[in-house]
Design a protein around this motif. Structure first.
Motif, short mmCIF file in Angstrom:
data_model
loop_
_atom_site.label_atom_id
_atom_site.label_comp_id
_atom_site.label_asym_id
_atom_site.label_seq_id
_atom_site.Cartn_x
_atom_site.Cartn_y
_atom_site.Cartn_z
N UNK A 10 0.69 14.19 -9.54
CA UNK A 10 1.15 14.69 -8.25
C UNK A 10 -0.04 14.97 -7.34
N UNK A 11 0.10 14.59 -6.08
CA UNK A 11 -0.91 14.88 -5.07
C UNK A 11 -0.18 15.41 -3.84
N UNK A 12 -0.67 16.53 -3.33
CA UNK A 12 -0.10 17.10 -2.11
C UNK A 12 -1.22 17.23 -1.09
N UNK A 13 -0.98 16.70 0.08
CA UNK A 13 -2.01 16.79 1.12
C UNK A 13 -1.35 16.84 2.49
N UNK A 14 -2.16 17.18 3.48
CA UNK A 14 -1.67 17.30 4.84
C UNK A 14 -1.90 16.01 5.60
N UNK A 15 -1.13 15.82 6.65
CA UNK A 15 -1.31 14.65 7.51
C UNK A 15 -2.75 14.59 8.00
N UNK A 16 -3.25 13.39 8.13
CA UNK A 16 -4.61 13.07 8.58
C UNK A 16 -5.66 13.24 7.48
N UNK A 17 -5.26 13.79 6.34
CA UNK A 17 -6.22 13.88 5.24
C UNK A 17 -6.43 12.50 4.64
N UNK A 18 -7.52 12.36 3.92
CA UNK A 18 -7.79 11.09 3.25
C UNK A 18 -7.19 11.13 1.84
N UNK A 19 -6.79 9.96 1.40
CA UNK A 19 -6.13 9.83 0.10
C UNK A 19 -6.92 8.89 -0.79
N UNK A 20 -7.12 9.29 -2.03
CA UNK A 20 -7.65 8.36 -3.02
C UNK A 20 -6.91 8.59 -4.33
N UNK A 21 -6.32 7.53 -4.86
CA UNK A 21 -5.60 7.59 -6.13
C UNK A 21 -6.34 6.76 -7.15
N UNK A 22 -6.60 7.37 -8.29
CA UNK A 22 -7.37 6.69 -9.32
C UNK A 22 -6.51 5.84 -10.23
N UNK A 71 -16.28 -0.45 -14.23
CA UNK A 71 -15.57 0.80 -14.52
C UNK A 71 -14.11 0.57 -14.88
N UNK A 72 -13.67 -0.67 -14.90
CA UNK A 72 -12.26 -1.00 -15.18
C UNK A 72 -11.36 -0.17 -14.25
N UNK A 73 -11.74 -0.09 -13.00
CA UNK A 73 -10.98 0.75 -12.07
C UNK A 73 -10.49 -0.05 -10.87
N UNK A 74 -9.42 0.46 -10.29
CA UNK A 74 -8.83 -0.17 -9.10
C UNK A 74 -8.21 0.96 -8.28
N UNK A 75 -9.05 1.73 -7.63
CA UNK A 75 -8.60 2.93 -6.92
C UNK A 75 -8.05 2.59 -5.54
N UNK A 76 -7.01 3.30 -5.19
CA UNK A 76 -6.32 3.09 -3.91
C UNK A 76 -6.80 4.14 -2.92
N UNK A 77 -6.99 3.72 -1.66
CA UNK A 77 -7.48 4.66 -0.65
C UNK A 77 -6.75 4.45 0.67
N UNK A 78 -6.66 5.56 1.41
CA UNK A 78 -6.23 5.48 2.80
C UNK A 78 -6.97 6.57 3.56
N UNK A 79 -7.65 6.24 4.65
CA UNK A 79 -8.51 7.21 5.34
C UNK A 79 -7.75 8.38 5.96
N UNK A 80 -6.53 8.11 6.44
CA UNK A 80 -5.79 9.15 7.15
C UNK A 80 -4.30 8.95 6.90
N UNK A 81 -3.72 9.83 6.10
CA UNK A 81 -2.32 9.64 5.71
C UNK A 81 -1.37 10.19 6.75
N UNK A 82 -0.15 9.68 6.69
CA UNK A 82 0.93 10.14 7.55
C UNK A 82 2.06 10.67 6.68
#
Lengths: 117, 119
Positions: A10-22, A71-82
């Motif tokens: 679970x991830x909780x964040x505010x609008x305009x925050x950046x998101x990164x999911x591992x 690193x066997x990784x594929x992280x997802x990102x978004x600079x500013x969430x809505x």
């Protein structure tokens, strides 16, 4: 057999925050990598995919993901969430070169993202 | 657009009942899949089929069987439903690709899911 691990349930964040999911995967060979999204009450949709080439992949709705082979990784990102990014996100892998008999996708456990307005 | 249609959105069944979940796709895809989705466990593959009358076990086939008599239809069968089979069931399809580039272009198409409750 391959496996996929997503670090946060679970991830909780505010609008305009950046998101990164591992996302980390375990597999001895080459893989295709995917991120899927499931908005509340809707079916799974493909966000983006990595096939080969540039390890930085851009998808729909401003999302991007970076494949780091070492690193066997594929992280997802978004600079500013809505607020509309509230959804569950799934990382998935498919071994390279297995074309017949199913092209099986293996999914991670998913991350529920809640964006507060 | 490819459509994958699951016949029921919600189902409630009793323990011990035989349950059929139906999935139909309209794009002539060779591959079809059944997954179950549970919180924290993501999607787990139950069975898949790459041709009519062909089927392969996925990661969690116990308690399930499948039927693929026609290319467009893939049925999941719970022979004797149990409470631990309460879950969201997702059907998906994809073409039988020749190259990984084709696969990367097509990916999977998912249905909207059937939420099954066994009481």
């Amino acid at each position: 057999a391959q496996s996929v691990s997503q670090h946060n349930h679970h991830v909780i964040l505010s609008e305009a925050a950046s998101l990164e999911l591992g996302c980390n995967y375990s597999y001895g060979g080459t893989v295709n990598l995917f991120w899927y999204v499931q908005y509340p009450g809707q079916h799974l949709q493909l966000l983006l995919k990595y096939f080969s080439g540039d390890p930085l992949v851009k998808g729909i709705k401003g999302f991007e993901a970076e494949f780091i082979k070492s690193k066997f990784s594929f992280n997802l990102r978004k600079p500013s969430v809505q607020w509309s990014d509230t959804a569950e996100y799934f990382c998935a892998v498919m071994p390279w070169g297995i074309k017949a008999a199913g092209n099986k996708l293996t999914f991670g456990g998913g991350t529920r993202v809640l964006v507060k307005p | 657009d490819v459509k994958v249609t699951q016949s029921s959105r919600y189902l409630v069944k009793r323990t011990g009942e035989k349950v059929f979940l139906e999935c139909v796709q309209d794009m002539d895809h060779e591959n079809m899949f059944w997954y179950r989705q549970d919180p924290g466990l993501g999607l787990r593959l139950i069975y898949f089929s790459y041709d009519v009358k062909m089927k392969e076990k996925g990661d969690i086939p116990e308690g399930y069987s499948v039927s693929r008599e026609k290319k467009e239809r893939f049925s999941l069968i719970l022979e004797s439903a149990s409470t631990n089979q309460t879950s969201m069931y997702l059907c998906a399809s994809s073409p039988l690709t020749i190259t990984d580039r084709e696969l990367a272009n097509y990916g999977y198409t998912f249905g909207s899911g059937t939420r099954l409750t066994v009481v």
